[in-house]
Design an enzyme around this catalytic site. Structure first.
Site, PDB file in Angstrom:
ATOM      1  N   ARG A 136       0.813  -1.227   0.000  1.00 50.26           N
ATOM      2  CA  ARG A 136       0.000   0.000   0.000  1.00 50.26           C
ATOM      3  C   ARG A 136       0.845   1.276   0.000  1.00 50.26           C
ATOM      4  O   ARG A 136       1.863   1.371   0.648  1.00 50.26           O
ATOM      5  CB  ARG A 136      -0.871   0.027   1.260  1.00 50.26           C
ATOM      6  CG  ARG A 136      -1.508   1.398   1.494  1.00 50.26           C
ATOM      7  CD  ARG A 136      -2.536   1.374   2.540  1.00 50.26           C
ATOM      8  NE  ARG A 136      -2.052   0.899   3.812  1.00 50.26           N
ATOM      9  CZ  ARG A 136      -2.856   0.641   4.833  1.00 50.26           C
ATOM     10  NH1 ARG A 136      -4.160   0.786   4.701  1.00 50.26           N
ATOM     11  NH2 ARG A 136      -2.357   0.226   5.970  1.00 50.26           N
ATOM     12  N   ARG A 194      -1.247  -5.738  14.729  1.00 55.45           N
ATOM     13  CA  ARG A 194      -2.538  -5.139  14.376  1.00 55.45           C
ATOM     14  C   ARG A 194      -3.604  -6.218  14.178  1.00 55.45           C
ATOM     15  O   ARG A 194      -4.762  -6.042  14.556  1.00 55.45           O
ATOM     16  CB  ARG A 194      -2.383  -4.262  13.129  1.00 55.45           C
ATOM     17  CG  ARG A 194      -1.676  -2.939  13.462  1.00 55.45           C
ATOM     18  CD  ARG A 194      -1.036  -2.289  12.257  1.00 55.45           C
ATOM     19  NE  ARG A 194      -1.978  -1.907  11.225  1.00 55.45           N
ATOM     20  CZ  ARG A 194      -1.631  -1.611   9.972  1.00 55.45           C
ATOM     21  NH1 ARG A 194      -0.366  -1.648   9.611  1.00 55.45           N
ATOM     22  NH2 ARG A 194      -2.551  -1.269   9.105  1.00 55.45           N
TER      23      ARG A 194
END
Ligand code: AP5
Ligand code: ZN
Length: 217
Positions: A127, A172
């Site tokens: 990303r 995460r």
């Protein structure tokens, strides 16, 4: 209408929220973006959040709820919001119900973007984002028409997030499964949960969301 987008890191919450914002005139509220802005601005909340975000843990409910409450009070939010990355704990979900009640509003749909853990690592490590307008891209799945140039604003500075590395992604994901996944049941219990297969291509997921949001607005 006010909507919640639930999903693990890399599920496509930001990508889809931006498209819904354009298509329906809703306001995207990303607590991740708000926190990153607080970190760059060096506010007290930002200073406390920085290390937590870099470790891939969740920032305290107190800080996040305060930031969200302030943003939700701004006039543009009256046209309806897409919450991207909030709530992430049961405490936040209950606080959101309270904030919505104060505004005489509610959550019309909580959309759960469902993806495999393995896909998320690939999505996150590829990303990048336009520094000028925040448009999101991916090395493989979403490249700009002209390499290195933003489709939306023509900017040429692209940035990668400090927490988009393999180790932080694992934390995460753990935080998601332990603290956020229970919200799927929370919203199911309220009768507003919609599940979407987010392993599909970006355009396919977008079409499905368009249908859901049309029904909810
Ligand atoms: P946040 O900024 O919310 O990050 P996140 O939840 O980890 O989500 P991401 O932004 O990584 O993923 P996304 O689902 O938006 O995916 P995207 O659309 O970019 O939070 C960051 C940190 O802030 C947290 O770790 C925490 O510390 C803190 N924080 C934030 N909110 C908090 C809260 N409420 N409480 C406590 N702490 C909080 O897509 C990923 C990539 O994949 C992109 O490159 C995209 O182009 C590509 N892609 C998207 N969809 C597809 C598809 N269908 N197929 C192929 N590729 C795709
Ligand atoms: Zn741009």
């Amino acid at each position: 209408a006010n909507l919640v987008l639930l999903g693990p890191p890399g599920a496509g919450k930001g990508t889809q929220a931006r498209m819904l914002e354009d298509a329906f005139g809703l306001v995207q509220l990303s607590t991740g973006d708000l926190l990153r802005a607080a970190v760059s601005a060096g506010t007290e909340a930002g200073q406390q959040a920085k290390a937590v975000m870099e470790a891939g843990d969740l920032v305290s409910d107190e800080i996040v709820i305060a930031i969200l409450r302030d943003r939700l009070a701004e006039p543009d939010c009256a046209q309806g919001v897409i919450l991207d990355g909030f709530p992430r704990t049961t405490v936040q979900a209950e606080a959101l119900d309270g904030l919505m009640a104060d505004l005489g509003a509610g959550i019309r749909a909580a959309i759960s973007l469902e993806v495999d853990d393995a896909a998320m690592v690939t999505r996150i490590s590829g990303r990048y984002t336009c520094a000028g307008c925040g448009e999101g891209y991916h090395d493989t799945f979403k490249t700009p028409a002209v390499e290195g140039t933003c489709d939306k604003c023509g900017g040429t500075e692209m940035i990668r997030r400090a927490d988009d590395n393999a180790e932080t992604v694992e934390s995460r994901l753990r935080a998601y499964h332990a603290q956020t996944a229970p919200l799927i049941d929370y919203y199911d219990g309220k009768g507003v949960l919609v599940r979407v297969d987010a392993m599909a291509e970006i355009g396919t997921v977008a079409q499905e969301l368009n249908t859901i949001v049309k029904q909810a607005t």
